[in-house]
Design a protein around this motif. Structure first.
Motif, PDB file in Angstrom:
ATOM      1  N   PHE A  95       0.833  -1.203   0.000  1.00 24.49           N
ATOM      2  CA  PHE A  95       0.000   0.000   0.000  1.00 24.49           C
ATOM      3  C   PHE A  95       0.871   1.258   0.000  1.00 24.49           C
ATOM      4  O   PHE A  95       0.639   2.187  -0.776  1.00 24.49           O
ATOM      5  CB  PHE A  95      -0.913  -0.008   1.230  1.00 24.49           C
ATOM      6  CG  PHE A  95      -1.604   1.298   1.492  1.00 24.49           C
ATOM      7  CD1 PHE A  95      -2.697   1.688   0.735  1.00 24.49           C
ATOM      8  CD2 PHE A  95      -1.149   2.154   2.484  1.00 24.49           C
ATOM      9  CE1 PHE A  95      -3.333   2.889   0.971  1.00 24.49           C
ATOM     10  CE2 PHE A  95      -1.775   3.360   2.731  1.00 24.49           C
ATOM     11  CZ  PHE A  95      -2.870   3.734   1.973  1.00 24.49           C
ATOM     12  N   GLU A  98       2.665   1.642  -3.462  1.00 23.51           N
ATOM     13  CA  GLU A  98       1.751   2.126  -4.509  1.00 23.51           C
ATOM     14  C   GLU A  98       1.344   3.567  -4.259  1.00 23.51           C
ATOM     15  O   GLU A  98       1.216   4.356  -5.198  1.00 23.51           O
ATOM     16  CB  GLU A  98       0.512   1.233  -4.568  1.00 23.51           C
ATOM     17  CG  GLU A  98       0.792  -0.155  -5.089  1.00 23.51           C
ATOM     18  CD  GLU A  98      -0.412  -1.055  -5.014  1.00 23.51           C
ATOM     19  OE1 GLU A  98      -0.363  -2.133  -5.625  1.00 23.51           O
ATOM     20  OE2 GLU A  98      -1.398  -0.691  -4.348  1.00 23.51           O
ATOM     21  N   ALA A 215      -4.246   1.280  -4.444  1.00 27.25           N
ATOM     22  CA  ALA A 215      -3.814   1.404  -3.043  1.00 27.25           C
ATOM     23  C   ALA A 215      -5.017   1.613  -2.132  1.00 27.25           C
ATOM     24  O   ALA A 215      -5.068   1.067  -1.018  1.00 27.25           O
ATOM     25  CB  ALA A 215      -2.831   2.566  -2.899  1.00 27.25           C
ATOM     26  N   GLN A 218      -6.724  -1.702  -1.641  1.00 26.45           N
ATOM     27  CA  GLN A 218      -5.953  -2.582  -0.778  1.00 26.45           C
ATOM     28  C   GLN A 218      -5.994  -2.142   0.680  1.00 26.45           C
ATOM     29  O   GLN A 218      -5.809  -2.961   1.585  1.00 26.45           O
ATOM     30  CB  GLN A 218      -4.511  -2.668  -1.279  1.00 26.45           C
ATOM     31  CG  GLN A 218      -4.411  -3.413  -2.602  1.00 26.45           C
ATOM     32  CD  GLN A 218      -3.039  -3.351  -3.226  1.00 26.45           C
ATOM     33  OE1 GLN A 218      -2.164  -2.644  -2.739  1.00 26.45           O
ATOM     34  NE2 GLN A 218      -2.843  -4.080  -4.306  1.00 26.45           N
ATOM     35  N   LEU A 219      -6.244  -0.882   0.907  1.00 23.10           N
ATOM     36  CA  LEU A 219      -6.376  -0.411   2.289  1.00 23.10           C
ATOM     37  C   LEU A 219      -7.560  -1.099   2.965  1.00 23.10           C
ATOM     38  O   LEU A 219      -7.509  -1.395   4.171  1.00 23.10           O
ATOM     39  CB  LEU A 219      -6.558   1.107   2.313  1.00 23.10           C
ATOM     40  CG  LEU A 219      -6.646   1.764   3.697  1.00 23.10           C
ATOM     41  CD1 LEU A 219      -5.381   1.481   4.497  1.00 23.10           C
ATOM     42  CD2 LEU A 219      -6.859   3.268   3.560  1.00 23.10           C
TER      43      LEU A 219
END
Length: 239
Positions: A95, A98, A215, A218-219
C-alpha cells in the motif's frame, strides 16, 4: 476455531478480497510492463528518476501481490492468526509503495517539461558526433512525427543539416535519396517537445492513477485482515 457471525462475514469478505487482490496484482504487472516498454526509447530524454523506477516498482509489486494473496487466502480459510498478520504487514508495505508511486506520478509530471527541454537543448548539438544522441533523436522524430525541439529551425540554429527522420518518406531520384527539406513531402513541422511532454504526462497520470486507485482498494484489505486477526486473537485469549 470458530469465530463470531460478524467476523465470519469478515473472513469470507477477506477471502473474496484476495481474489480481487490477485486481479489487481495482474493489472499492476501489466500496466508496469506496458509503461516500461512504451517509455523505454525516450527514457534518456529526462533526468527524472521516477520514469525509470516507477514502472519497475509496479512490476515488482505486481509479482509480490500473488505471493501476498496466497497468505491472505490461506490465513482467512484456516483462521490462522500468524498468516493473517503476515498478510496485513505485506499488504501495508505494498500500500505504501503504490501510494508513493501514485503521489510521485502526480508531482513529477509538473517538472517534466523543464527536464526534457534541458536535456534536448544540451544534446542536440552533439547529433553529428554522438551515435546515441543521433539514435535518440531519430527514434523520437520518426515515432512522434516531429522535427527538432521546438521546430525544424532548431537544426539550422545549431548549424546541422535537417535529418532525414524529419520527413515521413524520402524521395528517390535517379537512384539517389533526396535530402529532407521543408519542401519535402511528409515533412514534420511540429517540434518534438510539444509531443513528448504530453506522452510522458500521460504515462505519469496512468502510473499515478493505478497506484492511488489500487492502493485505496488494498487499504480495505488491511482493515479486513486486522479485524479478523483481532477476532482470532480474542478467541485464543478467551479459551
Amino acid at each position: 476455531m470458530a469465530i463470531g457471525a460478524g467476523m465470519s462475514c469478515v473472513k469470507y469478505l477477506l477471502f473474496c478480497f484476495n481474489l480481487l487482490f490477485a486481479i489487481t496484482g495482474f493489472i499492476i504487472l501489466i500496466v508496469g510492463i506496458w509503461v516500461e516498454a512504451s517509455s523505454h526509447p525516450y527514457i534518456d530524454l529526462t533526468d527524472e528518476n521516477f520514469y525509470t523506477s516507477g514502472p519497475i516498482v509496479l512490476i515488482i509489486v505486481g509479482i509480490i501481490v500473488f505471493i501476498v494473496a496466497f497468505f491472505g487466502c490461506c490465513g482467512a480459510v484456516k483462521e490462522n492468526h500468524c498468516m493473517i498478520v503476515t498478510f496485513s504487514v505485506f499488504l501495508l508495505i505494498i500500500f505504501v509503495a503504490e501510494l508513493a508511486v501514485g503521489i510521485a506520478g502526480y508531482v513529477k509530471h509538473q517538472d517534466l517539461e523543464t527536464s526534457i527541454e534541458r536535456h534536448l537543448n544540451a544534446t542536440i548539438k552533439n547529433y553529428p558526433t554522438s551515435k546515441d544522441v543521433r539514435d535518440t533523436f531519430d527514434i523520437l522524430q520518426t515515432d512522434l512525427q516531429c522535427c527538432g525541439i521546438y521546430g525544424p529551425g532548431d537544426w539550422k540554429n545549431n548549424s546541422i543539416p535537417i535529418p532525414d527522420t524529419c520527413c515521413a518518406g524520402q524521395e528517390i531520384k535517379n537512384g539517389l535519396t533526396v535530402p529532407c527539406t521543408p519542401d519535402s513531402p511528409g515533412f514534420h513541422t511540429a517540434g518534438c517537445l510539444g509531443k513528448l511532454v504530453p506522452f510522458f504526462n500521460d504515462m505519469a497520470v496512468l502510473l499515478g492513477g493505478v497506484g492511488l486507485g489500487i492502493a485505496m482498494v488494498q487499504l480495505l484489505g488491511v482493515i479486513f485482515a486486522c479485524c479478523l486477526a483481532r477476532s482470532i486473537r480474542n478467541q485464543y485469549e478467551t479459551v
